[in-house]
Motif scaffolding. Structure first.
Motif: not given
Length: 238
Positions: A162-173, A224-230
């Motif tokens: 992928y040219d772009l990986i976009y997280f639609d939420g907050t990540v810790f890492d 933005l709330p964290p994404l569950q499972g990451l």
């Protein structure tokens, strides 16, 4: 501000038809929230003035679909407030960033924006209920989006790189899959958890071709709330 605030406090002095006239609400969103906050790309503004956010939230939340808040959509997830979405999408602009993976695609709003911007979009969602809502939304408004149900921590290797990986939420890492699924000149964009429960919008790029060392730039503060499972298990270096 939380999404259960009173309608009066969210709408300010806007007239009551704001509640039911969603086309007018989209205009207010663009003119009152986005344009004064340095969202300047005319194509992005046009898309956000057109896409019906109210179709991405439960009926009980539609009155605040265009307010400056994160709107709960169920499954401990939210539709990000319009300005956060606009800032992150605008930060993703590059002529070379075509093939896009949306991680935690939720109800499909951001995936549809990228599709209208001409990107080849894969929408990855871990929750089947949200994925069904998002796929229906995109079938109506952005049928080119490919939907996948799976663990967010795994990405989607079959469509990589992928040219772009976009997280639609907050990540810790940054999950390890990014190392394998991001193109050499690709970018990572999303919200990064900081202190006191807040987050910052960020961009990350490889320091050089094929490097596993990334340079990260913080863009703005928000929530933005964290994404569950990451979980914070990345071996990435910044």
């Amino acid at each position: 501000m939380t999404a259960d605030c009173s309608t009066t406090s969210l709408l300010g002095n806007r007239p009551q038809f704001y509640l039911n006239d969603f086309a007018q609400a989209r205009d207010y969103m663009v003119d009152d929230q986005l344009r004064p906050s340095e969202i300047t790309d005319p194509q992005l503004l046009k898309i956000m003035r057109t896409l019906p956010r109210e179709e991405c939230v439960p009926t009980a939340q539609q009155a605040i679909a265009y307010a400056d808040v994160n709107v709960p959509i169920g499954q401990k997830r939210v539709l990000a407030q319009p300005l956060i979405t606009a800032r992150l999408v605008q930060a993703s602009f590059s002529g070379s960033l075509k093939k896009t993976l949306i991680v935690g695609a939720g109800a499909g709003y951001t995936a549809a924006i990228f599709a209208h911007l001409g990107k080849n979009v894969t929408a990855l969602e871990s929750d089947p209920t949200l994925a069904e809502i998002g796929e229906r939304f995109c079938q109506r408004h952005a049928p080119s989006v490919t939907w996948v149900v799976g663990n967010l921590k795994d990405g989607h290797p079959s469509n990589a790189p992928y040219d772009l990986i976009y997280f639609d939420g907050t990540v810790f890492d940054v999950p390890q899959f990014c190392d394998e699924q991001l193109s050499d000149k690709g970018a990572i964009v999303g919200m990064w958890a900081t202190t006191h429960g807040m987050a910052s919008g960020f961009q990350a790029y490889r320091e050089n071709r094929s490097s596993t060392i990334f340079t990260k730039t913080f863009l703005f503060d928000g929530f933005l709330p964290p994404l569950q499972g990451l979980s914070p298990t990345s071996s990435f270096q910044f």
